[in-house]
Design a protein around this motif. Structure first.
Motif, PDB file in Angstrom:
ATOM      1  N   GLY A  12      52.847   9.342  69.996  1.00  0.00           N
ATOM      2  CA  GLY A  12      53.392   9.580  68.668  1.00  0.00           C
ATOM      3  C   GLY A  12      53.745   8.321  67.892  1.00  0.00           C
ATOM      4  O   GLY A  12      54.021   8.369  66.710  1.00  0.00           O
ATOM      5  N   GLY A  13      53.756   7.169  68.569  1.00  0.00           N
ATOM      6  CA  GLY A  13      54.121   5.929  67.895  1.00  0.00           C
ATOM      7  C   GLY A  13      55.616   5.688  67.865  1.00  0.00           C
ATOM      8  O   GLY A  13      56.088   4.667  67.400  1.00  0.00           O
ATOM      9  N   MET A  14      56.399   6.641  68.380  1.00  0.00           N
ATOM     10  CA  MET A  14      57.850   6.514  68.306  1.00  0.00           C
ATOM     11  C   MET A  14      58.422   5.699  69.466  1.00  0.00           C
ATOM     12  O   MET A  14      59.159   4.759  69.255  1.00  0.00           O
ATOM     13  CB  MET A  14      58.518   7.908  68.290  1.00  0.00           C
ATOM     14  CG  MET A  14      58.162   8.723  67.062  1.00  0.00           C
ATOM     15  SD  MET A  14      58.026   7.717  65.607  1.00  0.00           S
ATOM     16  CE  MET A  14      59.360   8.244  64.650  1.00  0.00           C
ATOM     17  N   SER A  15      58.068   6.063  70.690  1.00  0.00           N
ATOM     18  CA  SER A  15      58.661   5.386  71.843  1.00  0.00           C
ATOM     19  C   SER A  15      58.288   3.910  71.883  1.00  0.00           C
ATOM     20  O   SER A  15      59.068   3.082  72.349  1.00  0.00           O
ATOM     21  CB  SER A  15      58.250   6.072  73.145  1.00  0.00           C
ATOM     22  OG  SER A  15      56.854   6.212  73.209  1.00  0.00           O
ATOM     23  N   THR A  16      57.138   3.563  71.354  1.00  0.00           N
ATOM     24  CA  THR A  16      56.723   2.159  71.389  1.00  0.00           C
ATOM     25  C   THR A  16      57.381   1.326  70.296  1.00  0.00           C
ATOM     26  O   THR A  16      57.364   0.114  70.369  1.00  0.00           O
ATOM     27  CB  THR A  16      55.193   2.034  71.268  1.00  0.00           C
ATOM     28  OG1 THR A  16      54.762   2.859  70.209  1.00  0.00           O
ATOM     29  CG2 THR A  16      54.506   2.393  72.549  1.00  0.00           C
ATOM     30  N   VAL A  34      53.758 -13.478  65.819  1.00  0.00           N
ATOM     31  CA  VAL A  34      53.056 -12.242  66.170  1.00  0.00           C
ATOM     32  C   VAL A  34      53.180 -11.205  65.075  1.00  0.00           C
ATOM     33  O   VAL A  34      54.108 -11.216  64.278  1.00  0.00           O
ATOM     34  CB  VAL A  34      53.591 -11.590  67.480  1.00  0.00           C
ATOM     35  CG1 VAL A  34      53.339 -12.447  68.675  1.00  0.00           C
ATOM     36  CG2 VAL A  34      55.032 -11.203  67.361  1.00  0.00           C
ATOM     37  N   LYS A  35      52.193 -10.316  65.092  1.00  0.00           N
ATOM     38  CA  LYS A  35      52.250  -9.107  64.269  1.00  0.00           C
ATOM     39  C   LYS A  35      52.008  -7.969  65.253  1.00  0.00           C
ATOM     40  O   LYS A  35      50.923  -7.857  65.820  1.00  0.00           O
ATOM     41  CB  LYS A  35      51.158  -9.159  63.203  1.00  0.00           C
ATOM     42  CG  LYS A  35      51.224  -8.007  62.207  1.00  0.00           C
ATOM     43  CD  LYS A  35      50.178  -8.212  61.123  1.00  0.00           C
ATOM     44  CE  LYS A  35      49.169  -7.086  61.249  1.00  0.00           C
ATOM     45  NZ  LYS A  35      48.006  -7.220  60.405  1.00  0.00           N
ATOM     46  N   VAL A  36      53.051  -7.197  65.505  1.00  0.00           N
ATOM     47  CA  VAL A  36      52.950  -6.105  66.474  1.00  0.00           C
ATOM     48  C   VAL A  36      53.172  -4.800  65.729  1.00  0.00           C
ATOM     49  O   VAL A  36      54.107  -4.683  64.937  1.00  0.00           O
ATOM     50  CB  VAL A  36      54.002  -6.240  67.600  1.00  0.00           C
ATOM     51  CG1 VAL A  36      53.777  -5.176  68.673  1.00  0.00           C
ATOM     52  CG2 VAL A  36      53.982  -7.622  68.222  1.00  0.00           C
ATOM     53  N   LYS A  37      52.309  -3.850  65.991  1.00  0.00           N
ATOM     54  CA  LYS A  37      52.421  -2.557  65.315  1.00  0.00           C
ATOM     55  C   LYS A  37      52.256  -1.444  66.340  1.00  0.00           C
ATOM     56  O   LYS A  37      51.403  -1.536  67.225  1.00  0.00           O
ATOM     57  CB  LYS A  37      51.325  -2.461  64.248  1.00  0.00           C
ATOM     58  CG  LYS A  37      51.407  -1.231  63.373  1.00  0.00           C
ATOM     59  CD  LYS A  37      50.363  -1.316  62.267  1.00  0.00           C
ATOM     60  CE  LYS A  37      50.453  -0.121  61.343  1.00  0.00           C
ATOM     61  NZ  LYS A  37      49.444  -0.175  60.296  1.00  0.00           N
ATOM     62  N   ALA A  38      53.081  -0.407  66.224  1.00  0.00           N
ATOM     63  CA  ALA A  38      52.977   0.755  67.107  1.00  0.00           C
ATOM     64  C   ALA A  38      52.411   1.923  66.310  1.00  0.00           C
ATOM     65  O   ALA A  38      52.871   2.206  65.203  1.00  0.00           O
ATOM     66  CB  ALA A  38      54.348   1.119  67.659  1.00  0.00           C
ATOM     67  N   ILE A  39      51.421   2.570  66.889  1.00  0.00           N
ATOM     68  CA  ILE A  39      50.795   3.702  66.197  1.00  0.00           C
ATOM     69  C   ILE A  39      50.514   4.841  67.180  1.00  0.00           C
ATOM     70  O   ILE A  39      50.498   4.639  68.388  1.00  0.00           O
ATOM     71  CB  ILE A  39      49.452   3.297  65.534  1.00  0.00           C
ATOM     72  CG1 ILE A  39      48.448   2.811  66.595  1.00  0.00           C
ATOM     73  CG2 ILE A  39      49.653   2.287  64.435  1.00  0.00           C
ATOM     74  CD1 ILE A  39      47.014   2.874  66.144  1.00  0.00           C
ATOM     75  N   ALA A  40      50.256   5.996  66.627  1.00  0.00           N
ATOM     76  CA  ALA A  40      49.786   7.122  67.429  1.00  0.00           C
ATOM     77  C   ALA A  40      48.289   6.944  67.656  1.00  0.00           C
ATOM     78  O   ALA A  40      47.593   6.347  66.828  1.00  0.00           O
ATOM     79  CB  ALA A  40      50.053   8.427  66.686  1.00  0.00           C
ATOM     80  N   GLU A  41      47.791   7.473  68.750  1.00  0.00           N
ATOM     81  CA  GLU A  41      46.373   7.336  69.093  1.00  0.00           C
ATOM     82  C   GLU A  41      45.477   7.860  67.968  1.00  0.00           C
ATOM     83  O   GLU A  41      44.416   7.313  67.700  1.00  0.00           O
ATOM     84  CB  GLU A  41      46.109   8.085  70.411  1.00  0.00           C
ATOM     85  CG  GLU A  41      44.669   8.010  70.887  1.00  0.00           C
ATOM     86  CD  GLU A  41      43.779   9.112  70.333  1.00  0.00           C
ATOM     87  OE1 GLU A  41      42.570   8.863  70.188  1.00  0.00           O
ATOM     88  OE2 GLU A  41      44.287  10.203  70.026  1.00  0.00           O
ATOM     89  N   THR A  42      45.924   8.897  67.272  1.00  0.00           N
ATOM     90  CA  THR A  42      45.121   9.493  66.205  1.00  0.00           C
ATOM     91  C   THR A  42      44.893   8.536  65.031  1.00  0.00           C
ATOM     92  O   THR A  42      43.974   8.715  64.249  1.00  0.00           O
ATOM     93  CB  THR A  42      45.794  10.783  65.684  1.00  0.00           C
ATOM     94  OG1 THR A  42      47.152  10.485  65.367  1.00  0.00           O
ATOM     95  CG2 THR A  42      45.752  11.883  66.722  1.00  0.00           C
ATOM     96  N   LEU A  44      44.311   5.238  65.424  1.00  0.00           N
ATOM     97  CA  LEU A  44      43.674   4.022  65.946  1.00  0.00           C
ATOM     98  C   LEU A  44      42.579   3.476  65.032  1.00  0.00           C
ATOM     99  O   LEU A  44      42.608   2.305  64.662  1.00  0.00           O
ATOM    100  CB  LEU A  44      43.102   4.284  67.345  1.00  0.00           C
ATOM    101  CG  LEU A  44      42.425   3.074  67.994  1.00  0.00           C
ATOM    102  CD1 LEU A  44      43.460   2.008  68.343  1.00  0.00           C
ATOM    103  CD2 LEU A  44      41.660   3.487  69.235  1.00  0.00           C
ATOM    104  N   GLN A  45      41.615   4.310  64.656  1.00  0.00           N
ATOM    105  CA  GLN A  45      40.473   3.831  63.863  1.00  0.00           C
ATOM    106  C   GLN A  45      40.901   3.169  62.550  1.00  0.00           C
ATOM    107  O   GLN A  45      40.250   2.248  62.081  1.00  0.00           O
ATOM    108  CB  GLN A  45      39.500   4.980  63.577  1.00  0.00           C
ATOM    109  CG  GLN A  45      38.721   5.433  64.790  1.00  0.00           C
ATOM    110  CD  GLN A  45      37.823   4.339  65.382  1.00  0.00           C
ATOM    111  OE1 GLN A  45      37.462   3.364  64.736  1.00  0.00           O
ATOM    112  NE2 GLN A  45      37.476   4.500  66.640  1.00  0.00           N
ATOM    113  N   ASN A  46      41.992   3.637  61.968  1.00  0.00           N
ATOM    114  CA  ASN A  46      42.458   3.094  60.684  1.00  0.00           C
ATOM    115  C   ASN A  46      43.250   1.808  60.827  1.00  0.00           C
ATOM    116  O   ASN A  46      43.667   1.231  59.831  1.00  0.00           O
ATOM    117  CB  ASN A  46      43.336   4.130  59.962  1.00  0.00           C
ATOM    118  CG  ASN A  46      42.595   5.425  59.735  1.00  0.00           C
ATOM    119  OD1 ASN A  46      41.394   5.433  59.511  1.00  0.00           O
ATOM    120  ND2 ASN A  46      43.313   6.529  59.816  1.00  0.00           N
ATOM    121  N   ASN A  47      43.504   1.370  62.065  1.00  0.00           N
ATOM    122  CA  ASN A  47      44.393   0.223  62.276  1.00  0.00           C
ATOM    123  C   ASN A  47      43.776  -0.913  63.087  1.00  0.00           C
ATOM    124  O   ASN A  47      44.486  -1.775  63.568  1.00  0.00           O
ATOM    125  CB  ASN A  47      45.681   0.703  62.964  1.00  0.00           C
ATOM    126  CG  ASN A  47      46.577   1.460  62.024  1.00  0.00           C
ATOM    127  OD1 ASN A  47      47.288   0.877  61.214  1.00  0.00           O
ATOM    128  ND2 ASN A  47      46.533   2.783  62.102  1.00  0.00           N
TER     129      ASN A  47
END
Length: 105
Positions: A12-16, A34-42, A44-47
């Motif tokens: 979901g991108g929340m826990s990370t 660094v540039k760190v970003k947390a996302i949901a697997e859904t 992925l392609q957009n990021n």
């Protein structure tokens, strides 16, 4: 100074998101940009633009093959965060893992 761009993927991108904060703090203490970003697997392609490494939360390790199929043609290494580092939110260890992946590709 070199900028490292790291993507963390979970269900979901929340826990990370807490881990992102810990990684940014560790990088700041070490003088690493660094540039760190947390996302949901859904998402992925957009990021993937500009990303140098993708790390999966242990809870989505079953998606490793699918995510590698999306990232490897772009030359982006993928790995799974260790359950211990993830569970204890050891941002410094996860940062080291990501930088090691970037440096060795």
């Amino acid at each position: 100074m070199k900028l490292y761009s790291i993507l963390l993927v979970c269900s979901g991108g929340m826990s990370t998101s807490l881990l992102v904060t810990k990684m940014e703090k560790a990088a700041e203490e070490q003088g690493i940009e660094v540039k760190v970003k947390a996302i949901a697997e859904t998402d992925l392609q957009n990021n993937l633009d500009g990303v140098q490494a993708v790390l999966l939360g242990p809870q989505v390790r079953y998606m490793l093959t699918k995510i590698k199929a999306a990232t490897e043609p772009k030359g982006i290494p993928v790995d799974v965060i260790s359950s211990v580092d993830y569970g204890m939110m050891k941002g410094e260890n996860v940062l080291k893992q990501a930088i090691s992946m970037i440096e060795s590709k």
